[in-house]
Design a protein around this motif. Sequence first.
Motif, PDB file in Angstrom:
ATOM      1  N   GLU A  41      11.733   1.367 -11.739  1.00 11.66           N
ATOM      2  CA  GLU A  41      12.661   1.900 -12.743  1.00 11.66           C
ATOM      3  C   GLU A  41      12.849   0.934 -13.900  1.00 11.66           C
ATOM      4  OE1 GLU A  41      17.412   3.055 -13.049  1.00 11.66           O
ATOM      5  OE2 GLU A  41      16.448   2.864 -11.089  1.00 11.66           O
ATOM      6  N   GLN A  42      13.017  -0.373 -13.589  1.00 13.69           N
ATOM      7  CA  GLN A  42      13.202  -1.366 -14.647  1.00 13.69           C
ATOM      8  C   GLN A  42      11.939  -1.540 -15.487  1.00 13.69           C
ATOM      9  OE1 GLN A  42      16.200  -2.982 -15.408  1.00 13.69           O
ATOM     10  NE2 GLN A  42      16.899  -1.366 -14.033  1.00 13.69           N
ATOM     11  N   ALA A  43      10.769  -1.306 -14.868  1.00 12.47           N
ATOM     12  CA  ALA A  43       9.502  -1.381 -15.615  1.00 12.47           C
ATOM     13  C   ALA A  43       9.195  -0.075 -16.340  1.00 12.47           C
ATOM     14  CB  ALA A  43       8.360  -1.731 -14.663  1.00 12.47           C
ATOM     15  N   ARG A  44      10.111   0.919 -16.246  1.00 13.20           N
ATOM     16  CA  ARG A  44       9.970   2.219 -16.905  1.00 13.20           C
ATOM     17  C   ARG A  44       8.732   2.961 -16.416  1.00 13.20           C
ATOM     18  NH1 ARG A  44      11.701   0.825 -23.221  1.00 13.20           N
ATOM     19  NH2 ARG A  44      13.743  -0.055 -22.719  1.00 13.20           N
ATOM     20  N   GLU A  45       8.563   2.971 -15.104  1.00 14.30           N
ATOM     21  CA  GLU A  45       7.442   3.653 -14.484  1.00 14.30           C
ATOM     22  C   GLU A  45       7.948   4.666 -13.460  1.00 14.30           C
ATOM     23  OE1 GLU A  45       4.270   3.376 -15.306  1.00 14.30           O
ATOM     24  OE2 GLU A  45       4.702   1.850 -16.815  1.00 14.30           O
ATOM     25  N   LYS A  46       7.207   5.774 -13.306  1.00 20.64           N
ATOM     26  CA  LYS A  46       7.511   6.765 -12.287  1.00 20.64           C
ATOM     27  C   LYS A  46       6.916   6.315 -10.960  1.00 20.64           C
ATOM     28  CE  LYS A  46       7.772  10.791 -15.355  1.00 20.64           C
ATOM     29  NZ  LYS A  46       7.212  12.143 -15.637  1.00 20.64           N
ATOM     30  N   PHE A  47       7.736   6.260  -9.925  1.00 17.97           N
ATOM     31  CA  PHE A  47       7.253   5.797  -8.628  1.00 17.97           C
ATOM     32  C   PHE A  47       6.190   6.744  -8.069  1.00 17.97           C
ATOM     33  CE2 PHE A  47       7.419   4.806  -4.108  1.00 17.97           C
ATOM     34  CZ  PHE A  47       7.436   3.422  -4.143  1.00 17.97           C
ATOM     35  N   SER A  48       6.326   8.036  -8.305  1.00 20.92           N
ATOM     36  CA  SER A  48       5.330   8.992  -7.816  1.00 20.92           C
ATOM     37  C   SER A  48       3.967   8.756  -8.456  1.00 20.92           C
ATOM     38  CB  SER A  48       5.798  10.418  -8.094  1.00 20.92           C
ATOM     39  OG  SER A  48       6.019  10.613  -9.489  1.00 20.92           O
ATOM     40  N   GLU A  49       3.959   8.371  -9.734  1.00 18.89           N
ATOM     41  CA  GLU A  49       2.695   8.080 -10.406  1.00 18.89           C
ATOM     42  C   GLU A  49       2.075   6.799  -9.872  1.00 18.89           C
ATOM     43  OE1 GLU A  49      -0.425   8.782 -13.105  1.00 18.89           O
ATOM     44  OE2 GLU A  49       1.179  10.073 -12.340  1.00 18.89           O
ATOM     45  N   LEU A  50       2.912   5.803  -9.572  1.00 15.07           N
ATOM     46  CA  LEU A  50       2.397   4.569  -8.981  1.00 15.07           C
ATOM     47  C   LEU A  50       1.806   4.835  -7.598  1.00 15.07           C
ATOM     48  CD1 LEU A  50       5.249   2.084  -9.986  1.00 15.07           C
ATOM     49  CD2 LEU A  50       2.927   2.163 -10.918  1.00 15.07           C
ATOM     50  N   CYS A  51       2.382   5.774  -6.849  1.00 20.74           N
ATOM     51  CA  CYS A  51       1.817   6.134  -5.544  1.00 20.74           C
ATOM     52  C   CYS A  51       0.429   6.751  -5.697  1.00 20.74           C
ATOM     53  CB  CYS A  51       2.737   7.117  -4.822  1.00 20.74           C
ATOM     54  SG  CYS A  51       4.268   6.391  -4.201  1.00 20.74           S
ATOM     55  N   ARG A  52       0.210   7.458  -6.775  1.00 24.85           N
ATOM     56  CA  ARG A  52      -1.072   8.150  -6.964  1.00 24.85           C
ATOM     57  C   ARG A  52      -2.174   7.195  -7.435  1.00 24.85           C
ATOM     58  NH1 ARG A  52      -4.027  10.798 -10.820  1.00 24.85           N
ATOM     59  NH2 ARG A  52      -2.576  10.136 -12.455  1.00 24.85           N
ATOM     60  N   THR A  53      -1.880   6.381  -8.438  1.00 18.26           N
ATOM     61  CA  THR A  53      -2.921   5.537  -9.042  1.00 18.26           C
ATOM     62  C   THR A  53      -2.761   4.056  -8.732  1.00 18.26           C
ATOM     63  OG1 THR A  53      -1.663   5.239 -11.088  1.00 18.26           O
ATOM     64  CG2 THR A  53      -3.100   7.166 -10.948  1.00 18.26           C
ATOM     65  N   GLY A  54      -1.570   3.643  -8.294  1.00 17.61           N
ATOM     66  CA  GLY A  54      -1.309   2.214  -8.151  1.00 17.61           C
ATOM     67  C   GLY A  54      -0.997   1.586  -9.498  1.00 17.61           C
ATOM     68  N   ALA A  57      -7.177   1.324  -0.598  1.00 14.64           N
ATOM     69  CA  ALA A  57      -5.719   1.316  -0.692  1.00 14.64           C
ATOM     70  C   ALA A  57      -5.269   1.325  -2.145  1.00 14.64           C
ATOM     71  CB  ALA A  57      -5.158   0.088   0.021  1.00 14.64           C
ATOM     72  N   PHE A  58      -4.318   2.195  -2.456  1.00 13.10           N
ATOM     73  CA  PHE A  58      -3.670   2.253  -3.761  1.00 13.10           C
ATOM     74  C   PHE A  58      -2.229   1.794  -3.581  1.00 13.10           C
ATOM     75  CE2 PHE A  58      -7.135   5.177  -3.926  1.00 13.10           C
ATOM     76  CZ  PHE A  58      -7.602   5.162  -5.233  1.00 13.10           C
ATOM     77  N   GLY A  59      -1.751   0.959  -4.487  1.00  9.86           N
ATOM     78  CA  GLY A  59      -0.386   0.488  -4.321  1.00  9.86           C
ATOM     79  C   GLY A  59       0.124  -0.281  -5.517  1.00  9.86           C
ATOM     80  N   ILE A  60       1.225  -0.966  -5.306  1.00 12.17           N
ATOM     81  CA  ILE A  60       1.862  -1.783  -6.341  1.00 12.17           C
ATOM     82  C   ILE A  60       1.571  -3.242  -6.062  1.00 12.17           C
ATOM     83  CG2 ILE A  60       4.050  -2.513  -7.365  1.00 12.17           C
ATOM     84  CD1 ILE A  60       5.203   0.189  -6.711  1.00 12.17           C
ATOM     85  N   ARG A  61       1.050  -3.925  -7.040  1.00 12.33           N
ATOM     86  CA  ARG A  61       0.865  -5.374  -6.958  1.00 12.33           C
ATOM     87  C   ARG A  61       1.918  -6.031  -7.845  1.00 12.33           C
ATOM     88  NH1 ARG A  61      -4.408  -9.082  -8.646  1.00 12.33           N
ATOM     89  NH2 ARG A  61      -3.220 -10.483  -9.968  1.00 12.33           N
ATOM     90  N   ILE A  73       0.846  -1.190   0.000  1.00 13.22           N
ATOM     91  CA  ILE A  73       0.000   0.000   0.000  1.00 13.22           C
ATOM     92  C   ILE A  73       0.880   1.238   0.000  1.00 13.22           C
ATOM     93  CG2 ILE A  73      -1.774   1.273   1.254  1.00 13.22           C
ATOM     94  CD1 ILE A  73      -2.629  -1.406   2.489  1.00 13.22           C
ATOM     95  N   LEU A  74       0.664   2.110  -0.986  1.00 14.93           N
ATOM     96  CA  LEU A  74       1.437   3.344  -1.095  1.00 14.93           C
ATOM     97  C   LEU A  74       0.616   4.573  -0.719  1.00 14.93           C
ATOM     98  CD1 LEU A  74       3.275   2.650  -4.477  1.00 14.93           C
ATOM     99  CD2 LEU A  74       4.063   2.170  -2.168  1.00 14.93           C
ATOM    100  N   ARG A  75      -0.693   4.493  -0.835  1.00 23.20           N
ATOM    101  CA  ARG A  75      -1.564   5.621  -0.487  1.00 23.20           C
ATOM    102  C   ARG A  75      -2.923   5.086  -0.059  1.00 23.20           C
ATOM    103  NH1 ARG A  75      -5.367   8.791  -2.878  1.00 23.20           N
ATOM    104  NH2 ARG A  75      -5.186   7.713  -4.886  1.00 23.20           N
TER     105      ARG A  75
END
Length: 406
Positions: free
Chosen positions: A238-251, A312-316, A100-102
Amino acid sequence: MGLLEFIKDYFLGFWDYETPKVMVVKNKKLGVIYRGVQFLVITYFIWYVFISQKAYQDSETRPESSVYTKMKGTALQGDHVLDMVEYVRPLEGGDVISTILRREVTHNQRQGTCAEHFTVPSANCSKDADCISGEVNVDGNGQRTGRCVPYYNQTFKTCEIQTWCPIEDYAAIWEPALAEAINFTVYIKNAIHFPKFKVLRGNIKPNKRNGQKYLNKCHYNEKKQPYCPIFRLGYIAEQAREKFSELCRTGGVIGVFINWKCDLDLDPSECTPTYSFRRLDLRKNLPSSGYNFRFAKYYSKDGEEFRTLIKAFGIRLDVIVHGHAGRFSIIPTIINTVTAMTSVGICSIICDWIMLTFIDKNDIYSDRKFDDDSKVPSPSQPLTVPIEFTISYGSNHSDLSEGVAL
């Protein structure tokens, strides 16, 4: 020729037997083409089939695999310190683990009646007759009571519903994202078994002396530490070419691909995995992009049940394992060698087509190459048999050998 004669000739011709005829053509250009095509075909089979695809091996592409995951890290949110119990789902990770990031939190919900959210279709009303008692809107938050009530502290009204109140869309509080989560670590333990070859391998290099000490401080790096199974979330994003801040916002959903490509003709220690990372959910489709889920924490106060609803929004992380192993076997070696030798025959087909189509005197070649036994002289006539037939170019005439009558 009538139709019946055509059918008859076709039927009788179907049973004809064709046998190859050897003809030596002394033409340097055609010879260069023939040997060149032979070289290309043989080179292709040696390099691509035997070296690149290892066609001399027996292979297995459906191994048995197990995955165990665990996440570590702490983050400060206001005055609260969050650990893995707070932000990891499920706690006992398998091939899927979420962090969970947000959070969007709705506090102090309890069973009761309250106004439906004004964005729900047909929820807005001016009188009770606008609200049908017992109706449930699939896009709404509960069952309608049949009353039209003021929308909390607003001047307009919506239909009253029976549900957990206050509703999430009205009372949810957005908490700040866990920026420190970029340094959270994921431990991925993978074992793979190739039953055909009875080979079992793991992604952790055996180290009896300092194994645990090594795992406590290492982070995966493809070049420096390829045997470390611990990955930073920031590195994965980074390896998936994604911004961590954007993943925190939308998951988001990220696939962790573990690829085992093992040549068992070598030492078993050479059978090691490679890792790759790619985002799996649709980012362009905004209504369904990202990743989130809901859960609740229940408690009692003055004998009444309450709950705290958390969106909860996050990375799966989905860990996906692929495996391919090969070992030398005589059967595929023989099959592919015969196939390679047979394919060389395409050289003759190409050169015959060039000889009969583009080279000068192609009519002479055609007459000498194809014979029809229906044109063979009767026994009473002398039979002329060519002892040798050669055609050479370099002048404006052809030298044809004479036949000898038997």
